[in-house]
Design a protein around this motif. Structure first.
Motif, PDB file in Angstrom:
ATOM      1  N   PHE A 143      -7.592   4.264 -50.601  1.00 34.90           N
ATOM      2  CA  PHE A 143      -8.359   4.232 -51.634  1.00 34.90           C
ATOM      3  C   PHE A 143      -9.161   5.433 -51.788  1.00 34.90           C
ATOM      4  CE2 PHE A 143     -13.137   3.287 -52.092  1.00 34.90           C
ATOM      5  CZ  PHE A 143     -13.106   2.735 -53.368  1.00 34.90           C
ATOM      6  N   ILE A 144      -9.809   5.820 -52.898  1.00 36.73           N
ATOM      7  CA  ILE A 144     -10.707   7.112 -53.185  1.00 36.73           C
ATOM      8  C   ILE A 144     -11.629   6.462 -54.385  1.00 36.73           C
ATOM      9  CG2 ILE A 144      -9.453   8.123 -54.666  1.00 36.73           C
ATOM     10  CD1 ILE A 144     -10.744  10.848 -53.186  1.00 36.73           C
ATOM     11  N   HIS A 145     -12.843   6.787 -54.488  1.00 34.09           N
ATOM     12  CA  HIS A 145     -13.391   6.449 -55.574  1.00 34.09           C
ATOM     13  C   HIS A 145     -14.017   7.624 -56.501  1.00 34.09           C
ATOM     14  CE1 HIS A 145     -17.730   4.779 -57.251  1.00 34.09           C
ATOM     15  NE2 HIS A 145     -16.593   4.492 -58.130  1.00 34.09           N
ATOM     16  N   ILE A 146     -13.108   7.675 -57.794  1.00 35.86           N
ATOM     17  CA  ILE A 146     -13.414   8.812 -58.753  1.00 35.86           C
ATOM     18  C   ILE A 146     -13.954   8.337 -59.899  1.00 35.86           C
ATOM     19  CG2 ILE A 146     -12.140  10.269 -59.829  1.00 35.86           C
ATOM     20  CD1 ILE A 146     -11.909  11.033 -57.178  1.00 35.86           C
ATOM     21  N   GLU A 147     -15.067   8.965 -60.291  1.00 38.46           N
ATOM     22  CA  GLU A 147     -15.871   8.705 -61.411  1.00 38.46           C
ATOM     23  C   GLU A 147     -17.033   7.638 -61.088  1.00 38.46           C
ATOM     24  OE1 GLU A 147     -14.156   8.588 -65.222  1.00 38.46           O
ATOM     25  OE2 GLU A 147     -12.817   9.784 -64.984  1.00 38.46           O
ATOM     26  N   TRP A 148     -18.202   8.170 -61.010  1.00 37.79           N
ATOM     27  CA  TRP A 148     -19.262   7.304 -60.828  1.00 37.79           C
ATOM     28  C   TRP A 148     -20.597   7.837 -61.377  1.00 37.79           C
ATOM     29  CZ3 TRP A 148     -23.126   8.478 -57.187  1.00 37.79           C
ATOM     30  CH2 TRP A 148     -22.821   9.372 -56.277  1.00 37.79           C
ATOM     31  N   GLY A 149     -21.757   7.247 -61.544  1.00 39.53           N
ATOM     32  CA  GLY A 149     -22.763   7.825 -62.072  1.00 39.53           C
ATOM     33  C   GLY A 149     -23.497   7.199 -63.498  1.00 39.53           C
ATOM     34  N   GLY A 150     -23.845   8.160 -64.241  1.00 40.23           N
ATOM     35  CA  GLY A 150     -24.472   7.429 -65.709  1.00 40.23           C
ATOM     36  C   GLY A 150     -24.982   8.878 -66.323  1.00 40.23           C
ATOM     37  N   ASP A 151     -25.311   8.417 -67.529  1.00 40.43           N
ATOM     38  CA  ASP A 151     -25.990   9.514 -68.484  1.00 40.43           C
ATOM     39  C   ASP A 151     -27.364   9.640 -68.362  1.00 40.43           C
ATOM     40  OD1 ASP A 151     -23.788   9.886 -70.782  1.00 40.43           O
ATOM     41  OD2 ASP A 151     -23.518   8.058 -69.968  1.00 40.43           O
ATOM     42  N   SER A 152     -28.041  10.817 -68.388  1.00 39.11           N
ATOM     43  CA  SER A 152     -29.236  11.061 -68.539  1.00 39.11           C
ATOM     44  C   SER A 152     -29.588  12.121 -69.339  1.00 39.11           C
ATOM     45  CB  SER A 152     -29.560  11.619 -67.191  1.00 39.11           C
ATOM     46  OG  SER A 152     -29.181  12.829 -66.671  1.00 39.11           O
ATOM     47  N   HIS A 153     -30.650  11.954 -70.161  1.00 40.44           N
ATOM     48  CA  HIS A 153     -31.039  12.866 -71.316  1.00 40.44           C
ATOM     49  C   HIS A 153     -32.074  13.762 -70.739  1.00 40.44           C
ATOM     50  CE1 HIS A 153     -31.823  14.142 -75.309  1.00 40.44           C
ATOM     51  NE2 HIS A 153     -33.084  13.475 -75.826  1.00 40.44           N
TER      52      HIS A 153
END
Length: 808
Positions: free
Chosen positions: A494-504
């Motif tokens: 398992f690996i966790h690729i792509e996480w986070g979110g947008d910020s202006h």
């Protein structure tokens, strides 16, 4: 690359950066590209413009808020002095990347074509040049130079990858370096250096094969190999007489006791020099390699050189303000150094093969790599589509085979996302994924294969990443660890690729959780179709949140503290390092920009950059949250939190000359690893200073913030002002105020800048202060104007508010 012929030693690979002309349209025939343009003649059409390469069609229009970017053909032309110094030598155009379909002409003769925007390729123009030199126009019209014309085309095409449904722009142009190369009659096409070492680092094995470019069918050659250690000492050499030059020929096998190992903390590299000699000339090629041993433990962590290493990673696209995909070597070096300075030891190069320059930087800086073929979204096409995928996977692996940083070959991204074809057949996708997996392992048994987000193929590849966006597209970020552990148990690696979110960027909030109470945990944390839209569907932060830097810093902070107490975790890579252009997000606060980066599209760090530094970086640092937050607000006497992101052992906070005490850093004390204080601000200006210590090292940071206690009502007016001017560039700010002249600090109205006169708006940069259409951040927006030593009028329009103008 240095080429040597006899006693001649010269740089025989030259970047063709200058003296190009470009036309952003198609032409009726190749003769239109050969017709000279007469200055001042209105009938000299079409009109070409002077450009340098690397060059991208879409340097500005990809982030133009008025509509989607240009997808179509474009032409380049130049004239070259060609004089190959090698007897019987070959003259080659070497493309490091051009998008997306490319045709190459010498005068009016088509000499080569290529499908694919991201792999390297060459065109041998030797014969075409020789033929043209016999043409009378060679000396008469072209004054002894060789005319070269290149057609690039990024038109929509269902039978090519990546899918145009992808969440990034599929750019056009000669957007990576193009080289004019002279070689002897026999040269090296590729050198494959396989460096292996046991997990204890006691014994290394280096086997070297060569593939030759031999259009004249030379029968034999001598191959000399020299191995140089990281300190520059020659430690091994061999000479091999070759009587076959048709296959990948073995030219060296070496055993190296206790090799110096490559790792993110010590990226030590050996040099392999291969010299091939024939009576027609000598060709020399140099490769950098590294010895390292890695393993994804079954149902466990990632191991490098026998020890656990938590992969702390990010992603990047070839995309930057003002140039789109046409990044120069200096730009790439700056970006990769910033990634390393952030503390990353891992990167996924999404979603396509990237420049050799990027891979070289990963090798030298010590950044492990997942590199990916561009099979991204849309489903599965026919034989042309599949043939391109096979070709691009093969080229990526063979061209980047020697890089010690590479540990994973990515086979695809979101291949469960249909849309390009009437048929979406999971079994056919599985069958092709299996073919690609077999191909990757046949070409390179030493690395792992992986995909992200295609559950019905997760058993095929070596390493799998599901979709987990806790606290953004689904759920709340506090369930990140539990959701990850559930997914971890479903696969062996398992690996966790792509996480986070947008910020202006430059938007901050006193309460970033306002409006989010309807979002509940326990319903999954994956991204689903439509989640990226800003309307419809279930409650989610991506739709209902404020897109403030305040929220996203908390989200990152929580994830990073949790990752420290997940001993089974191989690693993660957050999405993404830098904001980038995308055709599928026209409604974002900066239209057509995916704003998930921790730096803006022009490389300016957001506050989140320092959150990652505080967890990952070794060099002592301290950063008070709010460098781009000029005005905070609240009631008189109200306590407000001040956060300091630091990797130091302790920090003392001072506000307006008063100490608020020293705190010890504790990563599990959320937020800011315990370095947070409750402070009572003075109304008006406040000085905030931190003094942090790590051993004997002292780090300081200081900012000023205004504290506003006046309450505002609904937005009523715009106020436009010039903040300053430097080197002929004025900075202009618009504020949103209510009827009582109080700035509306939570206002997020759309702002539209315009300009009349001699100046130029510095816009189409895809940044919060470089777009003529942008959502306000805390009731304000900024843009810059180049004066051109003249007069201009700046205008601002915002729906529902009276427009305002400012003379410059």
């Amino acid at each position: 690359m240095m080429f040597i012929c006899g006693n001649l030693s010269a740089q025989q690979s030259v970047r063709l950066n200058h003296n190009w002309e470009f036309l952003k349209q198609d032409i009726g025939g190749i003769w239109e590209a050969l017709r000279p343009v007469t200055a001042g003649n209105p009938e000299s059409v079409p009109l070409w413009q002077a450009v340098n390469t690397p060059h991208c069609f879409n340097a500005r229009d990809a982030v133009d808020p008025s509509g989607n970017y240009y997808q179509g053909p474009g032409w380049y032309r130049t004239q070259l002095d060609i004089a190959n110094p090698y007897p019987q030598g070959r003259t080659i155009l070497h493309f490091e990347g051009a998008g997306q379909k490319t045709d190459v002409y010498v005068y009016n003769v088509k000499v080569g074509s290529h499908l694919g925007g991201y792999d390297e390729w060459t065109v041998d123009i030797t014969n075409a040049v020789a033929d043209f030199k016999q043409n009378p126009v060679f000396k008469k019209q072209f004054k002894g130079k060789i005319p070269i014309e290149i057609r690039c085309d990024n038109s929509r095409d269902l039978e090519s990858i990546p899918s145009r449904l992808s969440d990034f722009c599929v750019y056009g142009g000669i957007y990576r370096y193009l080289n004019l190369v002279y070689t002897p009659a026999l040269s090296l096409d590729k050198v494959f250096a396989s460096a292996e070492v046991d997990s204890e680092g006691k014994s290394g094995r280096l086997s070297i094969k060569a593939r030759f470019y031999n259009p004249q069918s030379i029968a034999g050659a001598n191959a000399n190999v020299v191995i140089i250690d990281p300190q520059g000492k020659n430690i091994r050499h061999s000479d091999t007489q070759l009587t076959s030059l048709n296959n990948d020929e073995a030219i060296g096998l070496f055993t190296i006791d206790k090799p110096q190992l490559w790792s993110p903390s010590k990226p030590l590299r050996y040099t392999v020099e291969v010299t091939v000699s024939t009576p027609d000339g000598i060709f020399k090629q140099t490769e950098k390699i590294g010895f390292r041993n890695f393993e994804f433990a079954d149902n466990g962590p990632f191991m490098l050189n026998g020890k656990r290493l938590l992969l702390n990673g990010t992603h990047r696209h070839d995309d930057q303000a003002g140039v789109a995909a046409a990044l120069t070597e200096d730009m790439l070096r700056t970006e990769m150094q910033m990634i390393k300075n952030m503390g990353a030891n891992f990167i996924r190069l999404g979603h396509y093969q990237q420049s050799r320059i990027v891979l070289n930087l990963c090798d030298s800086l010590g950044i492990l790599v997942w590199e990916e073929e561009p099979w991204c979204r849309g489903g599965l096409g026919g034989e042309v589509y599949q043939g391109q995928a096979r070709s691009m996977l093969t080229n990526m692996i063979e061209q980047h085979y020697n890089h010690p940083s590479v540990i994973i070959w990515g086979l695809g991204n979101e291949n469960d996302w249909d849309g390009d074809f009437q048929e979406f057949d999971k079994q056919k996708i599985r069958a092709f994924m299996q073919q690609q997996n077999n191909l990757a392992h046949r070409l390179d048994p030493s690395r792992k294969t992986a995909i992200r987000r295609c559950d019905f193929c997760k058993d095929i590849v070596d390493v799998y990443s599901p979709s987990i966006w806790a606290g953004w597209y689904r759920g709340v970020y506090s369930e990140y660890q539990s959701v990850s552990q559930t997914e971890f148990k479903s696969v062996k690696h398992f690996i966790h690729i792509e996480w986070g979110g947008d910020s202006h960027a430059m938007r901050h909030a006193e309460d970033p959780y306002q409006g989010l109470p309807k979002i509940s945990a326990g319903k999954g944390a994956d991204e689903r179709a439509g989640d990226a839209n800003l309307h419809g569907g279930d409650a989610r932060v991506s739709r209902d949140g404020d897109w403030s830097e305040s929220y996203i810093c908390d989200l990152f902070d929580w994830h990073l503290k949790e990752q420290e107490k997940m001993p089974w975790l191989t690693g993660t890579a957050f999405w993404t390092f830098k904001d980038f252009a995308t055709p599928v997000r026209p409604e974002n606060p900066i239209p057509y920009i995916n704003q998930k980066g921790v730096v803006e599209h022009d490389m300016r760090p957001k506050e989140a950059y320092y959150v990652f530094q505080s967890y990952w970086a070794d060099k002592p640092m301290a950063h008070i949250y709010g460098h781009t937050w000029p005005v905070r607000w609240g009631n008189e006497g109200e306590q407000k939190m001040v956060k300091v992101y630091s990797n130091c052992d302790e920090a003392e906070l001072w506000v307006n000359g008063k100490s608020y005490g020293t705190k010890k850093r504790n990563s599990q004390d959320f937020p800011a690893a315990g370095l947070h204080w409750l402070v009572v601000f003075n109304k008006g200006e406040n000085n905030i200073k931190v003094i942090a210590k790590k051993g004997k090292t002292i780090i300081k940071d200081e900012i000023s913030q205004v504290y506003q206690t006046d309450k505002w009502s609904k937005p009523a007016k715009l106020v436009l002002e010039k903040l300053g001017e430097e080197n002929g560039v004025a900075t202009v700010q618009v504020k949103i105020i209510d009827d009582n002249q109080v700035q509306c600090l939570d206002a997020a109205n759309w702002i539209n800048f315009s300009l009349a006169g001699d100046g130029r708006l510095i816009d189409d940069l895809g940044t919060s202060s470089g777009s003529r259409k942008v959502q306000a951040y805390n009731g304000r927006a900024i843009i810059r104007v180049e004066s051109n030593k003249g007069k201009s009028v700046v205008g601002v329009q915002s729906p529902g508010l009276p427009s305002v103008f400012l003379d410059l």
